[in-house]
Motif scaffolding. Structure first.
Motif, PDB file in Angstrom:
ATOM      1  N   VAL A  39    -140.859 111.647 -44.569  1.00 57.60           N
ATOM      2  CA  VAL A  39    -139.713 112.222 -44.201  1.00 57.60           C
ATOM      3  C   VAL A  39    -138.595 111.992 -45.230  1.00 57.60           C
ATOM      4  N   ARG A  40    -137.957 112.891 -45.624  1.00 54.34           N
ATOM      5  CA  ARG A  40    -136.998 112.888 -46.611  1.00 54.34           C
ATOM      6  C   ARG A  40    -135.569 112.601 -46.299  1.00 54.34           C
ATOM      7  N   THR A  41    -134.962 111.824 -46.996  1.00 54.02           N
ATOM      8  CA  THR A  41    -133.494 111.407 -46.441  1.00 54.02           C
ATOM      9  C   THR A  41    -133.126 111.208 -47.805  1.00 54.02           C
ATOM     10  N   GLU A  42    -131.671 110.654 -47.667  1.00 55.94           N
ATOM     11  CA  GLU A  42    -130.815 110.429 -48.923  1.00 55.94           C
ATOM     12  C   GLU A  42    -130.538 108.903 -48.705  1.00 55.94           C
ATOM     13  N   GLY A  43    -130.826 108.152 -49.963  1.00 55.08           N
ATOM     14  CA  GLY A  43    -130.348 106.565 -50.140  1.00 55.08           C
ATOM     15  C   GLY A  43    -129.411 106.217 -51.120  1.00 55.08           C
ATOM     16  N   LEU A  44    -128.971 105.021 -51.052  1.00 53.00           N
ATOM     17  CA  LEU A  44    -127.803 104.683 -51.955  1.00 53.00           C
ATOM     18  C   LEU A  44    -128.535 103.516 -52.885  1.00 53.00           C
ATOM     19  N   VAL A  45    -128.277 103.618 -54.039  1.00 54.27           N
ATOM     20  CA  VAL A  45    -128.576 102.274 -54.802  1.00 54.27           C
ATOM     21  C   VAL A  45    -127.590 101.276 -54.526  1.00 54.27           C
ATOM     22  N   VAL A  46    -127.952 100.231 -54.039  1.00 57.15           N
ATOM     23  CA  VAL A  46    -127.070  99.075 -53.881  1.00 57.15           C
ATOM     24  C   VAL A  46    -127.093  97.962 -54.629  1.00 57.15           C
ATOM     25  N   ALA A  47    -127.927  97.845 -55.650  1.00 59.27           N
ATOM     26  CA  ALA A  47    -128.157  96.585 -56.755  1.00 59.27           C
ATOM     27  C   ALA A  47    -129.195  96.950 -57.648  1.00 59.27           C
ATOM     28  N   ASN A  48    -129.218  96.241 -58.524  1.00 59.71           N
ATOM     29  CA  ASN A  48    -130.448  96.370 -59.413  1.00 59.71           C
ATOM     30  C   ASN A  48    -130.729  94.877 -59.594  1.00 59.71           C
ATOM     31  N   VAL A  49    -131.921  94.375 -59.230  1.00 58.49           N
ATOM     32  CA  VAL A  49    -132.528  93.082 -59.614  1.00 58.49           C
ATOM     33  C   VAL A  49    -132.716  92.918 -60.831  1.00 58.49           C
ATOM     34  N   VAL A  50    -132.345  92.120 -61.835  1.00 59.90           N
ATOM     35  CA  VAL A  50    -132.485  91.772 -63.211  1.00 59.90           C
ATOM     36  C   VAL A  50    -133.054  90.466 -63.300  1.00 59.90           C
ATOM     37  N   ASP A  51    -134.403  90.591 -63.998  1.00 56.25           N
ATOM     38  CA  ASP A  51    -135.214  89.320 -64.298  1.00 56.25           C
ATOM     39  C   ASP A  51    -135.125  88.891 -65.521  1.00 56.25           C
ATOM     40  N   ARG A  52    -134.418  87.785 -65.842  1.00 58.32           N
ATOM     41  CA  ARG A  52    -134.045  87.406 -67.082  1.00 58.32           C
ATOM     42  C   ARG A  52    -135.028  86.223 -67.740  1.00 58.32           C
ATOM     43  N   ARG A  53    -135.871  86.124 -66.834  1.00 57.19           N
ATOM     44  CA  ARG A  53    -136.870  84.818 -67.236  1.00 57.19           C
ATOM     45  C   ARG A  53    -137.495  84.866 -68.497  1.00 57.19           C
ATOM     46  N   ASN A  54    -137.854  85.926 -69.082  1.00 58.30           N
ATOM     47  CA  ASN A  54    -138.430  86.096 -70.411  1.00 58.30           C
ATOM     48  C   ASN A  54    -137.621  85.834 -71.576  1.00 58.30           C
ATOM     49  N   ARG A  55    -136.142  85.596 -71.418  1.00 55.87           N
ATOM     50  CA  ARG A  55    -135.057  85.609 -72.380  1.00 55.87           C
ATOM     51  C   ARG A  55    -135.458  86.715 -73.709  1.00 55.87           C
ATOM     52  N   ASN A  56    -135.673  87.712 -73.129  1.00 57.94           N
ATOM     53  CA  ASN A  56    -135.765  88.843 -74.211  1.00 57.94           C
ATOM     54  C   ASN A  56    -134.205  89.754 -74.094  1.00 57.94           C
ATOM     55  N   ARG A  57    -134.289  90.576 -75.041  1.00 56.70           N
ATOM     56  CA  ARG A  57    -132.970  91.481 -74.959  1.00 56.70           C
ATOM     57  C   ARG A  57    -133.038  92.523 -73.942  1.00 56.70           C
ATOM     58  N   ASN A  58    -134.289  92.877 -73.535  1.00 52.88           N
ATOM     59  CA  ASN A  58    -134.509  94.072 -72.586  1.00 52.88           C
ATOM     60  C   ASN A  58    -135.071  93.334 -71.282  1.00 52.88           C
ATOM     61  N   PRO A  59    -134.362  92.798 -70.404  1.00 54.72           N
ATOM     62  CA  PRO A  59    -134.956  92.402 -69.092  1.00 54.72           C
ATOM     63  C   PRO A  59    -135.354  93.471 -68.364  1.00 54.72           C
ATOM     64  N   THR A  60    -136.250  93.185 -67.398  1.00 55.34           N
ATOM     65  CA  THR A  60    -136.950  94.178 -66.292  1.00 55.34           C
ATOM     66  C   THR A  60    -135.837  94.342 -65.194  1.00 55.34           C
ATOM     67  N   GLN A  61    -135.575  95.486 -64.722  1.00 54.11           N
ATOM     68  CA  GLN A  61    -134.841  96.014 -63.550  1.00 54.11           C
ATOM     69  C   GLN A  61    -135.518  96.211 -62.451  1.00 54.11           C
ATOM     70  N   THR A  62    -135.109  96.109 -61.068  1.00 55.61           N
ATOM     71  CA  THR A  62    -135.779  96.703 -60.223  1.00 55.61           C
ATOM     72  C   THR A  62    -134.651  97.082 -59.304  1.00 55.61           C
ATOM     73  N   PRO A  63    -134.530  98.468 -58.961  1.00 54.66           N
ATOM     74  CA  PRO A  63    -133.330  98.851 -58.017  1.00 54.66           C
ATOM     75  C   PRO A  63    -133.714  98.431 -56.832  1.00 54.66           C
ATOM     76  N   VAL A  64    -132.707  98.286 -55.806  1.00 53.99           N
ATOM     77  CA  VAL A  64    -132.611  98.025 -54.550  1.00 53.99           C
ATOM     78  C   VAL A  64    -132.037  99.392 -53.885  1.00 53.99           C
ATOM     79  N   ILE A  65    -132.823 100.054 -52.748  1.00 55.41           N
ATOM     80  CA  ILE A  65    -132.328 101.023 -52.103  1.00 55.41           C
ATOM     81  C   ILE A  65    -132.094 100.843 -50.857  1.00 55.41           C
ATOM     82  N   ARG A  66    -131.205 101.379 -50.057  1.00 53.45           N
ATOM     83  CA  ARG A  66    -130.691 101.499 -48.943  1.00 53.45           C
ATOM     84  C   ARG A  66    -130.374 102.831 -48.101  1.00 53.45           C
ATOM     85  N   PHE A  67    -131.240 102.983 -47.186  1.00 51.08           N
ATOM     86  CA  PHE A  67    -130.962 104.248 -46.367  1.00 51.08           C
ATOM     87  C   PHE A  67    -131.240 104.198 -44.912  1.00 51.08           C
ATOM     88  N   HIS A  68    -131.043 105.223 -44.124  1.00 54.84           N
ATOM     89  CA  HIS A  68    -131.047 105.194 -42.659  1.00 54.84           C
ATOM     90  C   HIS A  68    -132.235 105.903 -42.232  1.00 54.84           C
TER      91      HIS A  68
END
Length: 135
Positions: A36-65
């Protein structure tokens, strides 16, 4: 002959990653066919800074109904450097009708990226295992 424990471990991990990639590809095929296709909204980006590098990994958080009116929030299956989506952006979402938690963002890199990554990692492990076995 190489170290038998190392070769068995590498080959086992490679085959496990292949099986996970096949499982993910089957899920994507089901999402494309039955989803089922619908539209969602990106509500946040979880940033992982454990590695202490310049380019941390990002994981988007999406909310939809979903089709039953429930609000569902999920993180994308693929994460990494540059994989974040702008907060507040509207994105296409596809999910299984009976299980809205198995949702994916309707973008090529979000749909096929996890399976491709697992296939490449599985190939590396399998290759290392074979190199160890025949050296």
């Amino acid at each position: 002959m190489g170290n038998p424990a190392a070769e068995v471990l590498c080959i086992t991990i490679g085959l496990f990653l292949y099986s996970r990639a096949v499982r993910d590809a089957r899920l994507v095929r089901r999402l494309r066919r039955e989803g089922v296709r619908t539209e969602g909204l990106v509500v946040a980006n979880v940033v992982d800074r454990r590695n202490r590098n310049r380019n941390p990994t990002q994981t988007p958080v999406i909310r939809f109904h979903d089709h039953q009116g429930y609000e569902v929030e999920f993180t994308t299956a693929i994460q990494g450097v540059g994989m974040g989506l702008a907060t507040g952006r509207r994105v296409g979402v596809v999910y299984l009708p009976g299980n809205s938690q198995k949702a994916r963002v309707w973008m090529r890199r979000q749909l096929v990226g996890p399976a491709v990554g697992m296939t490449l990692a599985g190939t590396l492990f399998l290759g290392f295992g074979l190199v160890i076995a025949f050296s």
